[in-house]
Design a protein around this motif. Sequence first.
Motif, PDB file in Angstrom:
ATOM      1  N   ALA A 108       0.128  -1.177  -0.088  1.00 48.25           N
ATOM      2  CA  ALA A 108      -0.331   0.305   0.197  1.00 48.25           C
ATOM      3  C   ALA A 108       1.112   1.498   0.175  1.00 48.25           C
ATOM      4  O   ALA A 108       0.846   2.219   0.107  1.00 48.25           O
ATOM      5  CB  ALA A 108      -1.472  -0.373   1.273  1.00 48.25           C
ATOM      6  N   ALA A 109       1.572   1.560   1.239  1.00 47.83           N
ATOM      7  CA  ALA A 109       3.208   2.423   0.869  1.00 47.83           C
ATOM      8  C   ALA A 109       3.597   2.687  -1.096  1.00 47.83           C
ATOM      9  O   ALA A 109       3.815   3.746  -0.925  1.00 47.83           O
ATOM     10  CB  ALA A 109       3.678   2.017   2.431  1.00 47.83           C
ATOM     11  N   VAL A 117       9.207   1.061   2.156  1.00 46.81           N
ATOM     12  CA  VAL A 117       9.090   1.484   3.530  1.00 46.81           C
ATOM     13  C   VAL A 117       8.901   3.277   3.393  1.00 46.81           C
ATOM     14  O   VAL A 117       9.588   4.184   3.079  1.00 46.81           O
ATOM     15  CB  VAL A 117      10.960   1.368   3.635  1.00 46.81           C
ATOM     16  N   SER A 118       7.973   3.302   4.178  1.00 49.10           N
ATOM     17  CA  SER A 118       8.365   4.900   4.742  1.00 49.10           C
ATOM     18  C   SER A 118       6.748   4.980   5.818  1.00 49.10           C
ATOM     19  O   SER A 118       7.096   3.753   6.820  1.00 49.10           O
ATOM     20  CB  SER A 118       7.402   6.108   3.638  1.00 49.10           C
ATOM     21  N   ALA A 119       6.879   6.030   6.625  1.00 49.61           N
ATOM     22  CA  ALA A 119       6.033   6.717   8.269  1.00 49.61           C
ATOM     23  C   ALA A 119       4.352   5.322   7.296  1.00 49.61           C
ATOM     24  O   ALA A 119       3.646   4.980   8.777  1.00 49.61           O
ATOM     25  CB  ALA A 119       5.490   7.868   8.016  1.00 49.61           C
ATOM     26  N   THR A 121       4.219   3.067   6.117  1.00 41.10           N
ATOM     27  CA  THR A 121       4.297   1.423   5.806  1.00 41.10           C
ATOM     28  C   THR A 121       4.136   1.378   7.679  1.00 41.10           C
ATOM     29  O   THR A 121       2.870  -0.082   8.297  1.00 41.10           O
ATOM     30  CB  THR A 121       5.838   1.006   5.396  1.00 41.10           C
ATOM     31  N   ALA A 122       5.075   1.715   8.445  1.00 38.47           N
ATOM     32  CA  ALA A 122       4.302   1.829   9.899  1.00 38.47           C
ATOM     33  C   ALA A 122       2.967   1.639  10.419  1.00 38.47           C
ATOM     34  O   ALA A 122       2.228   0.889  11.040  1.00 38.47           O
ATOM     35  CB  ALA A 122       5.492   2.561  11.067  1.00 38.47           C
ATOM     36  N   GLU A 123       2.561   2.695   9.834  1.00 37.53           N
ATOM     37  CA  GLU A 123       1.046   2.984  10.253  1.00 37.53           C
ATOM     38  C   GLU A 123       0.344   2.038   9.784  1.00 37.53           C
ATOM     39  O   GLU A 123      -0.232   0.939  10.571  1.00 37.53           O
ATOM     40  CB  GLU A 123       0.510   4.177   9.712  1.00 37.53           C
ATOM     41  N   TRP A 124       0.127   1.911   8.250  1.00 36.29           N
ATOM     42  CA  TRP A 124      -0.846   0.810   7.718  1.00 36.29           C
ATOM     43  C   TRP A 124      -0.039  -0.540   8.018  1.00 36.29           C
ATOM     44  O   TRP A 124      -1.187  -1.202   8.044  1.00 36.29           O
ATOM     45  CB  TRP A 124      -0.966   0.461   6.591  1.00 36.29           C
ATOM     46  N   PHE A 125       0.813  -0.913   8.891  1.00 33.08           N
ATOM     47  CA  PHE A 125       1.074  -2.295   9.466  1.00 33.08           C
ATOM     48  C   PHE A 125       0.358  -2.818  10.752  1.00 33.08           C
ATOM     49  O   PHE A 125      -0.724  -3.311  10.465  1.00 33.08           O
ATOM     50  CB  PHE A 125       2.468  -2.111   9.615  1.00 33.08           C
ATOM     51  N   VAL A 126       0.266  -1.592  11.526  1.00 29.61           N
ATOM     52  CA  VAL A 126      -0.255  -1.883  12.891  1.00 29.61           C
ATOM     53  C   VAL A 126      -2.161  -1.704  12.361  1.00 29.61           C
ATOM     54  O   VAL A 126      -2.872  -1.923  12.890  1.00 29.61           O
ATOM     55  CB  VAL A 126       0.049   0.016  13.563  1.00 29.61           C
ATOM     56  N   ALA A 127      -2.594  -0.141  11.313  1.00 26.50           N
ATOM     57  CA  ALA A 127      -4.187   0.063  11.456  1.00 26.50           C
ATOM     58  C   ALA A 127      -4.354  -1.963  10.603  1.00 26.50           C
ATOM     59  O   ALA A 127      -5.937  -2.049  11.292  1.00 26.50           O
ATOM     60  CB  ALA A 127      -4.138   0.647  10.409  1.00 26.50           C
ATOM     61  N   PHE A 128      -3.310  -2.047   9.652  1.00 29.56           N
ATOM     62  CA  PHE A 128      -4.104  -3.395   8.658  1.00 29.56           C
ATOM     63  C   PHE A 128      -4.301  -4.271  10.067  1.00 29.56           C
ATOM     64  O   PHE A 128      -5.181  -5.491   9.992  1.00 29.56           O
ATOM     65  CB  PHE A 128      -3.114  -4.011   7.843  1.00 29.56           C
ATOM     66  N   MET A 238       0.653   3.164  18.077  1.00 30.23           N
ATOM     67  CA  MET A 238      -0.100   4.113  16.799  1.00 30.23           C
ATOM     68  C   MET A 238      -0.662   4.983  17.090  1.00 30.23           C
ATOM     69  O   MET A 238      -0.860   6.149  17.067  1.00 30.23           O
ATOM     70  CB  MET A 238      -0.599   3.113  16.398  1.00 30.23           C
ATOM     71  N   ALA A 239      -1.856   5.274  18.991  1.00 27.70           N
ATOM     72  CA  ALA A 239      -2.506   5.943  19.655  1.00 27.70           C
ATOM     73  C   ALA A 239      -1.602   7.255  20.022  1.00 27.70           C
ATOM     74  O   ALA A 239      -1.543   8.346  19.963  1.00 27.70           O
ATOM     75  CB  ALA A 239      -3.193   5.576  20.532  1.00 27.70           C
ATOM     76  N   VAL A 240      -0.690   6.653  20.414  1.00 30.34           N
ATOM     77  CA  VAL A 240       0.693   8.150  20.591  1.00 30.34           C
ATOM     78  C   VAL A 240       1.710   8.666  19.268  1.00 30.34           C
ATOM     79  O   VAL A 240       1.573  10.237  19.437  1.00 30.34           O
ATOM     80  CB  VAL A 240       2.091   7.763  21.511  1.00 30.34           C
ATOM     81  N   TRP A 241       1.886   8.077  18.720  1.00 30.96           N
ATOM     82  CA  TRP A 241       2.453   8.267  17.090  1.00 30.96           C
ATOM     83  C   TRP A 241       0.942   9.747  16.302  1.00 30.96           C
ATOM     84  O   TRP A 241       1.153  10.334  16.385  1.00 30.96           O
ATOM     85  CB  TRP A 241       2.449   7.246  16.537  1.00 30.96           C
ATOM     86  N   MET A 242      -0.360   8.579  16.704  1.00 30.58           N
ATOM     87  CA  MET A 242      -1.227   9.775  16.079  1.00 30.58           C
ATOM     88  C   MET A 242      -1.816  11.151  16.265  1.00 30.58           C
ATOM     89  O   MET A 242      -2.115  12.118  15.531  1.00 30.58           O
ATOM     90  CB  MET A 242      -2.213   9.479  15.555  1.00 30.58           C
TER      91      MET A 242
END
Length: 248
Positions: A108-109, A117-119, A121-128, A238-242
Motif C-alpha cells: 500500500a505504501a 518503506v515510509s511512515a 508503512t508503519a502506520e498501515w501495518f499496525v492499522a491493518f 499507534m495512538a501516541v504516534w497519531m
Amino acid sequence: MTKTAQLHRMVMETHTCPYGIKSKWLLERHGFEVADHHLTTREETDAFKAKHDVKTTPQTFIDGARIGGYDDLRIHFGLDQPKDQRSDTTYRPVIALFGMTFLMALAAAFVVTGEPVSAFTAEWFVAFSMCGLAYLKLRDVEAFSSMFLNYDLLAKRWVRYGYIYPYAEGLTGVLMIAGVFMWLAIPVALFIGTIGAISVIYAVYIQKRELKCACVGGDSNVPLGFISLTENVFMVGMAVWMLIKTQL
C-alpha cells in the motif's frame, strides 16, 4: 527399486475424502507408487473399517504394515510429531497475520508514495493488523468474549466489554487507515490497548498463569505471552504516534 503403498480411501458420488486425496499426494511426493483402492459406498467403507478394526479412513499400508490415516502418515514421514510430543500452543496464527499485514502495508505504501518503506508503512501495518485481529474475533464474538474473560481485567468487571472490544478494535483500525476522526480513534486505541497490556502483564508476569490468548479469536491456541502483548503495544504506540502527528 519402486516403493509401493496400498491406500484405501472414500471416493463416492457425493463425497470424496479430502484426507484420502492428501494421503495419495503425500505418498507420491515421497516416491511411492500408490495402489489406490476406492471405497465407493457406505457399506463398503464400514466393512473395511470392521475388517481392519479402524475407526476412520483413509488408511495406508506400506510393506504390509498399516501406517494409519493422514496424520499418522505425516508422522511416518517425519513431518509431524506424535500427539504426546506436540505442544498444545503455537504463535503461528499471530506470526502469519503480522507477516501478511506487513506485506500489505509495504504494498500500500508503494502504491501511494512509490517507496515501500515510509511512515505510511508503519502506520498501515499496525492499522491493518488491528483490522485483521478484529475480524478473527468477530467470527465468533461469543467464543472470543468467553476466552477474553480469563485474563482481561476490565471484562471481568464489565462483561459487555468483551463483546464491545473487537468492534472497537476494528473501527479504530479502519479510521487510522483512512486518517479520519482521530479524535475518536486515538482515545479508543489508547484505552483498549492500555487495559489489554496491563491485563496481559498482570496475568503472565505477576500471576504467572499459563493461559491461551483470545487475540486471534475464541478458538485460539496462541499462548498468552510476549507476542500476544504486541497487539496492545501496537495500539498504544499507534495512538501516541497519531496524537503527535495531529499536533504537528
